[in-house]
Design a protein around this motif. Sequence first.
Motif, PDB file in Angstrom:
ATOM      1  N   GLU A 173       0.835  -1.334   0.169  1.00  0.00           N
ATOM      2  CA  GLU A 173       0.041  -0.014   0.097  1.00  0.00           C
ATOM      3  C   GLU A 173       0.768   1.257  -0.052  1.00  0.00           C
ATOM      4  N   ILE A 174       0.657   2.306  -0.909  1.00  0.00           N
ATOM      5  CA  ILE A 174       1.447   3.474  -0.868  1.00  0.00           C
ATOM      6  C   ILE A 174       0.484   4.433  -0.404  1.00  0.00           C
ATOM      7  N   MET A 175       0.983   4.957   0.735  1.00  0.00           N
ATOM      8  CA  MET A 175      -0.023   6.009   1.772  1.00  0.00           C
ATOM      9  C   MET A 175       0.306   7.363   1.347  1.00  0.00           C
ATOM     10  N   PRO A 176       0.034   8.308   0.480  1.00  0.00           N
ATOM     11  CA  PRO A 176       0.364   9.681   0.613  1.00  0.00           C
ATOM     12  C   PRO A 176       0.258  10.380   2.023  1.00  0.00           C
ATOM     13  N   GLY A 177       1.227  11.222   2.319  1.00  0.00           N
ATOM     14  CA  GLY A 177       1.345  11.960   3.630  1.00  0.00           C
ATOM     15  C   GLY A 177       2.376  13.120   3.691  1.00  0.00           C
ATOM     16  N   GLY A 178       2.086  14.216   4.177  1.00  0.00           N
ATOM     17  CA  GLY A 178       2.876  15.127   4.252  1.00  0.00           C
ATOM     18  C   GLY A 178       2.463  16.411   3.550  1.00  0.00           C
ATOM     19  N   GLY A 179       1.653  17.045   4.299  1.00  0.00           N
ATOM     20  CA  GLY A 179       1.190  18.328   3.666  1.00  0.00           C
ATOM     21  C   GLY A 179      -0.221  18.225   3.115  1.00  0.00           C
ATOM     22  N   LEU A 180      -0.877  16.841   3.438  1.00  0.00           N
ATOM     23  CA  LEU A 180      -2.025  16.628   2.874  1.00  0.00           C
ATOM     24  C   LEU A 180      -3.453  17.444   3.670  1.00  0.00           C
ATOM     25  N   ARG A 181      -3.946  17.953   2.850  1.00  0.00           N
ATOM     26  CA  ARG A 181      -5.141  18.803   3.260  1.00  0.00           C
ATOM     27  C   ARG A 181      -6.271  18.483   2.685  1.00  0.00           C
ATOM     28  N   HIS A 198      -2.925  10.023   4.357  1.00  0.00           N
ATOM     29  CA  HIS A 198      -2.495  10.271   5.905  1.00  0.00           C
ATOM     30  C   HIS A 198      -2.520  11.844   6.170  1.00  0.00           C
ATOM     31  N   SER A 199      -2.957  12.340   7.228  1.00  0.00           N
ATOM     32  CA  SER A 199      -2.776  13.652   7.402  1.00  0.00           C
ATOM     33  C   SER A 199      -2.854  14.014   9.033  1.00  0.00           C
ATOM     34  N   SER A 200      -2.224  14.723   9.362  1.00  0.00           N
ATOM     35  CA  SER A 200      -2.271  15.379  10.670  1.00  0.00           C
ATOM     36  C   SER A 200      -3.742  15.968  11.199  1.00  0.00           C
ATOM     37  N   ALA A 201      -4.262  16.657  10.117  1.00  0.00           N
ATOM     38  CA  ALA A 201      -5.385  17.502  10.137  1.00  0.00           C
ATOM     39  C   ALA A 201      -5.222  18.628  11.261  1.00  0.00           C
ATOM     40  N   ILE A 202      -4.023  19.179  11.311  1.00  0.00           N
ATOM     41  CA  ILE A 202      -3.875  20.054  12.212  1.00  0.00           C
ATOM     42  C   ILE A 202      -3.626  21.506  11.415  1.00  0.00           C
ATOM     43  N   THR A 203      -4.545  22.542  11.630  1.00  0.00           N
ATOM     44  CA  THR A 203      -4.937  23.464  10.714  1.00  0.00           C
ATOM     45  C   THR A 203      -4.357  24.950  11.440  1.00  0.00           C
ATOM     46  N   ASP A 204      -4.167  24.736  12.776  1.00  0.00           N
ATOM     47  CA  ASP A 204      -4.123  26.083  13.420  1.00  0.00           C
ATOM     48  C   ASP A 204      -2.800  26.416  14.153  1.00  0.00           C
ATOM     49  N   GLY A 205      -1.705  25.479  13.785  1.00  0.00           N
ATOM     50  CA  GLY A 205      -0.427  25.655  14.442  1.00  0.00           C
ATOM     51  C   GLY A 205      -0.288  25.144  15.770  1.00  0.00           C
ATOM     52  N   SER A 206      -1.297  24.452  16.142  1.00  0.00           N
ATOM     53  CA  SER A 206      -1.349  23.849  17.613  1.00  0.00           C
ATOM     54  C   SER A 206      -0.807  22.320  17.364  1.00  0.00           C
TER      55      SER A 206
END
Length: 223
Positions: A173-181, A198-206
């Motif tokens: 499985e190739i899972m794109p992640g890194g700057g994914l929004r 894959h994403s952290s889903a962090i949008t506010d710098g926290s």
Amino acid sequence: MKKIEIACFNLESALIAQKAGADRVELCSDMSVGGTTPTIETIQKARQHLTIDIYTMIRPRGGNFVYSNSEFEQMKSEIEIIKKLGVNGFVLGILNEDNSINIEQNKALVDLSKPFPCTFHRAIDEISDYEQALEDVISCGFSTILTSGTFPNVMEGKEVLMQMVLHANNRIEIMPGGGLRSTNISELNEMVNANWYHSSAITDGSVIANPEEIIQLKKMLQF
């Protein structure tokens, strides 16, 4: 059905991820260095509260992905302990000094992790010859590769990501992640056509995942 994994650097984000509809969490600590092994307490609490799958990062420190013998032994010890905590998989990756895949050490950790699957993390983005790296990672027994396509983020690496998916040919499985929004996942999915994102889903710098962002990530994947 396309699926979303959320990188969670704390228990709060893991709880948010599940509630917002994530399919899996990657649990780790220390966002400032890109993630390290979470504490036993965090893993135990996450398992108590989460019904979705938990993949645990195994990384003794930030920095490069070349580890000393003592660090390698630490990684083995952490896997043996965490295997008993009800997790569903592991996320790890070791390179040689020349930034090639350390086949011997990675294979040892993958074998130790069994019966749980392992994701090879973004250490692969340090490597220029991604085709050889892909074959090496497959030979070690990993089930997934988390990558931004050897570029700093998925949109810069989208051409390579597309080639990686084709080259993998359903062997891994190739899972794109890194700057994914949510703002770019539709375009990326249309081009790359991976099964997992894959994403952290962090949008506010926290360091806390944004539930609305997770909902939107899921929504944009359905189109």
